[in-house]
Design an enzyme around this catalytic site. Structure first.
Site, PDB file in Angstrom:
ATOM      1  N   ASP A 179       0.857  -1.187   0.000  1.00  9.17           N
ATOM      2  CA  ASP A 179       0.000   0.000   0.000  1.00  9.17           C
ATOM      3  C   ASP A 179       0.889   1.231   0.000  1.00  9.17           C
ATOM      4  O   ASP A 179       2.032   1.185   0.461  1.00  9.17           O
ATOM      5  CB  ASP A 179      -0.902   0.014   1.231  1.00  9.17           C
ATOM      6  CG  ASP A 179      -1.989  -1.049   1.172  1.00  9.17           C
ATOM      7  OD1 ASP A 179      -2.451  -1.371   0.065  1.00  9.17           O
ATOM      8  OD2 ASP A 179      -2.382  -1.552   2.240  1.00  9.17           O
ATOM      9  N   ASP A 219      -6.821  -1.159  -4.757  1.00 15.11           N
ATOM     10  CA  ASP A 219      -7.918  -0.816  -3.850  1.00 15.11           C
ATOM     11  C   ASP A 219      -8.830   0.234  -4.478  1.00 15.11           C
ATOM     12  O   ASP A 219     -10.061   0.159  -4.359  1.00 15.11           O
ATOM     13  CB  ASP A 219      -7.368  -0.282  -2.525  1.00 15.11           C
ATOM     14  CG  ASP A 219      -6.546  -1.297  -1.759  1.00 15.11           C
ATOM     15  OD1 ASP A 219      -6.726  -2.512  -1.970  1.00 15.11           O
ATOM     16  OD2 ASP A 219      -5.704  -0.867  -0.944  1.00 15.11           O
TER      17      ASP A 219
END
Length: 161
Positions: A111, A127
Site C-alpha cells: 500500500d 484498492d
C-alpha cells in the site's frame, strides 16, 4: 477485447506503482506526493481493508482468487451486456488481480497512498479499482440493469394478415 485491455492496463499500473514504492521508498517511510493532501507511504498489509484478518493472508489469497475467477466467468459469459456494467466489473477484476498478485508473490499487499487531510487507511491502485468499480457496478445495477432487461425484445409473433 477492449475490456481485457482495460484490465491489463489497470493491473500493470497497479504493479508498476507497487514496484516503484518497494524499490525507492524504504518500508514504513513516506515521501511527499501531493503536498498537504497525499503522501506516499510504503506499507505492507497482510490483511484486507484496515488490516482486517491480518493473520489470515492465505484465506484472503483464496478469497481474492475465487472472486477474480467468478468475475472473469461473469464477464466471459456476458451476463451483463451494458458497457457501463462490463467496464465497472472489469475495473473490480483488475483490482482483485492486482492485490492477488501481491498476496501470492509476497504474502502481503503493498500500500502507498496516505491521505493527509483525514485519518484513513493507506491504500493502493488496486484498492481504488475495487472501490470505484464496485460503486460504479452498484450504480449500474440499481439504475440501468432493470431498464436494460425491459428493453430486450420479447418473443414476437409475426403479424397475421
Amino acid at each position: 477485447m477492449l475490456y481485457a485491455l482495460l484490465v491489463a492496463v489497470l493491473v500493470a499500473a497497479d504493479q508498476i506503482v507497487k514496484y516503484l514504492v518497494r524499490t525507492y521508498i524504504p518500508l514504513g517511510t513516506s515521501v511527499p506526493f501531493l503536498p498537504g493532501l497525499v503522501e506516499l507511504t510504503h506499507w505492507q498489509n497482510t490483511g484486507a481493508a484496515f488490516s482486517i484478518l491480518s493473520d489470515h493472508t492465505w484465506l484472503l489469497t483464496l478469497v481474492s482468487a475465487v472472486v477474480a475467477v467468478v468475475i472473469a466467468v461473469v464477464l466471459l459469459k456476458r451476463v451483463f451486456r451494458h458497457p457501463f456494467g462490463v467496464a465497472s466489473l472489469s475495473v473490480v477484476l483488475a483490482g482483485a488481480i492486482g492485490n492477488l498478485i501481491d498476496r501470492a508473490l509476497f504474502g502481503s499487499v503493498t500500500d502507498m497512498f496516505n491521505l493527509l487531510f483525514m485519518r484513513f487507511a493507506v491504500f493502493n491502485v488496486a484498492d481504488i479499482c475495487v472501490v470505484c468499480g464496485g460503486i460504479a457496478f452498484c450504480v449500474y445495477f440499481l439504475f440501468l440493469y432493470d431498464k436494460e432487461k425491459k428493453e430486450e425484445p420479447h418473443d414476437s409473433h409475426p403479424a397475421e394478415g
